[in-house]
Enzyme design. Structure first.
Site, PDB file in Angstrom:
ATOM      1  CG  ASN A  92      -0.347   0.057   2.526  1.00  9.17           C
ATOM      2  OD1 ASN A  92       0.773   0.523   2.673  1.00  9.17           O
ATOM      3  ND2 ASN A  92      -1.050  -0.398   3.536  1.00  9.17           N
ATOM      4  CD  GLU A  93      -2.228   4.236  -1.033  1.00  7.14           C
ATOM      5  OE1 GLU A  93      -3.313   4.816  -1.142  1.00  7.14           O
ATOM      6  OE2 GLU A  93      -2.075   3.032  -1.336  1.00  7.14           O
TER       7      GLU A  93
END
Length: 568
Positions: free
Chosen positions: A353-354
């Site tokens: 995920n970012e």
């Protein structure tokens, strides 16, 4: 005792101006060692009217300095101060109710909000909708990377991220309210190509959070679910002459913290506020799995019920291949982690995920941003470096609206201001993108007897529209960049073709004209009869994804590796 300098004497703007050392904010504090240990109320008093407040943290309470934000809100309610402040936050902050940025959602307190998203902060979103504040939602990755540019004193961030979207000045310049008139983003041409230039901010006060601080102000984050960009934010604030305040759970004696665990060096920290009751997230007091302290058995991960969301996540997961490096966006796409865990393939792919988590199973819902069983946690700006550089093989993202050109909207629709979060960075730069969502919204009732789709009632709200309200992803730009793009729903799958959307799959039992085409505001291309979606998707038992991946070879990322294998 706090002695404040009059506001009229303070430097106001100019990223390149050398503001005085943060000591101008105060004269004396009760001290323990080198760092100033203060209360949340004293921290709130450091924020003056007209200031820019930079806030760290992510989503539903992940490393969010909530006690400090709450103190600012209480001070305003009690005294009417501070007034007209600007808040900058790379990631959305809140519990979807009153926490996080919700503490600051008072008319008169906020002048401007600049962040990646407002989805976690509906009260601030309401102020923006009513045009009570200046509101901008910039790409999360652009804001994250901008923190590093500000720390180094560079002019700003130059990037292609946001071109052809609502962030592009030609399409709105990321504005979400009418009173937001200043241009925070400029369109520039450099060496014959178009770029967006994101301007820096002058920071007066920065609120961050860690787990432990020592007497010298060194801060570790051993219990936090994300690192974010706390180091860059502290460095950027120090360069502006601003004050860095860190909320922590506990204090330690100087020289007792493991040096390699220090995320914010004490030389960057002016004040520490101890909040013994701080939670790891708004929903979770403490999860050792989120902290990376242990790995949990796959059997302990939640199994999704058979519904439209699981069917969509399963169909998207069919695009996985061994060794694929993927991003899971928020919303419906986070279900892919649960599907991968149920199917026993988490170790065959790399889900990220970012926020900086690599591997494992990214969390869903209000916990999105955290992860379980991850292999590494890195600072968010470095994750976006990798994303912007084209490192993702697959991006799994959600959608709210899609039009005939393949444009996608996730940032604003109806009476909701959402913002893009990391969507724009991820969608523009991944090699392949899978957008996922239900076909309609607002009251759809479906069942799948014996694997056949039955639609008892369909949603009143169309999601395939004539024109999206805001362009969060440009289909035309995607075609120009050679991206492979799918749009996955529970009843049909479309792809981005040369002339727009093409219908390529339909679910068993679905009537194409009645259940698909009649529910769209445009007619997609149907170049050949659509094939049926995989029947396994609609049955309650696992679909056998592990066997699918075993039949697919992992692609080599370099011809040099092929030569190495050939040489034995």
């Amino acid at each position: 005792m706090i002695v404040l300098r009059p506001a009229r004497d303070r430097p106001r703007t100019g990223q390149s101006r050398r503001a005085p050392h943060p000591a101008w904010r105060f004269a004396t504090f009760m001290r323990e060692g080198y760092v100033r240990r203060i209360t949340a109320e004293q921290a709130a008093a450091l924020v003056h009217s007209g200031d820019t407040l930079l806030v760290g943290g992510s989503g539903g309470g992940h490393a969010v300095p909530d006690e400090l934000l709450a103190a600012v809100g209480r001070r305003f309610v009690d005294t009417g101060l501070p007034r007209e402040i600007t808040v900058v936050h790379p990631v959305g902050l809140g519990d979807d109710k009153t926490l996080g940025l919700g503490h600051l959602a008072h008319e008169g307190l906020l002048k401007r909000d600049v962040g990646g998203t407002l989805v976690n902060s509906p009260r601030v979103g309401a102020l923006a909708l009513a045009d009570k504040i200046e509101s901008y939602t910039l790409p999360q990755g652009a804001l994250s990377l901008l923190m590093r540019e500000m720390a180094a004193g560079r002019p700003g961030l130059l990037t292609t991220t946001g071109l052809r979207t609502f962030v592009d000045p030609r399409h709105g310049g990321a504005r979400q309210s009418k009173r937001a008139t200043e241009d925070l983003v400029e369109l520039v041409t450099f060496r014959g190509s178009e770029y967006l230039f994101y301007k820096p901010f002058h920071v007066d006060v920065c609120f961050l959070r860690g787990t432990t601080a020592d007497e010298d102000g060194n801060v570790t984050m051993e219990e936090e679910a994300v690192f974010g960009e706390v180091l860059s934010q502290a460095q950027a604030t120090r360069r502006c002459g601003g004050v860095v305040v860190v909320q922590v759970k506990r204090m330690a004696v100087r020289n007792t913290l493991p040096p390699k665990q220090v995320k914010i060096p004490g030389m960057l920290v002016d004040c520490v506020v101890v909040a013994p009751g701080q939670r790891q997230t708004y929903a979770t007091a403490y999860s050792p799995a989120y902290a990376g302290e242990l790995r949990i058995p796959l059997a302990d991960m939640p199994v999704l019920p058979l519904d439209a969301r699981k069917i969509i996540a399963r169909r998207a997961a069919l695009e996985l291949f061994p060794g694929a490096i993927c991003n899971l966006g928020s919303g419906i796409s986070t279900g892919i982690a649960s599907v991968a865990a149920e199917e026993g393939v988490l170790d065959r792919v790399c889900l990220t995920n970012e926020q900086g988590l690599i591997g494992g199973a990214p969390a869903a819902g209000t916990e999105a941003g955290a992860s379980r069983n991850y292999a590494a946690m890195i600072d968010q700006p470095y994750q976006f470096d990798f994303y912007d550089g084209g490192g993702l093989d697959l991006a799994f993202l959600s959608f709210a609206e899609i039009d005939a050109e393949g444009n996608v909207n996730v940032s604003r629709f109806g009476d909701r201001i959402i913002g893009p979060g990391g969507f724009i960075n991820i969608a523009q730069n991944a090699k392949r993108v899978v957008f996922s969502g239900t076909f309609t919204a607002g009251g759809t009732t479906m069942s799948w007897p014996h694997g056949t789709t039955r639609i008892a009632s369909d949603g009143a709200h169309r999601k395939f529209v004539a024109a999206v309200e805001q362009i969060s992803y440009s289909g035309t730009f995607g075609r120009e960049r050679g991206q492979d793009v799918l749009y996955v729903t529970e009843r049909a799958v479309l792809r981005l073709g040369r002339d727009g959307l093409e219908l390529v799959e339909v679910a068993p039992g679905v009537d194409i004209e009645r259940d698909v085409l009649a529910r769209m505001a445009f007619r997609p291309h149907v170049p050949t009869p659509p094939r049926l979606m995989d029947a396994r998707l609609f049955l309650p038992q696992p679909i056998g994804l592990a066997a699918d991946l075993a039949r697919r070879g992992a692609p080599l990322r370099s011809p040099r590796l092929a030569a190495l294998d050939a040489a034995g």
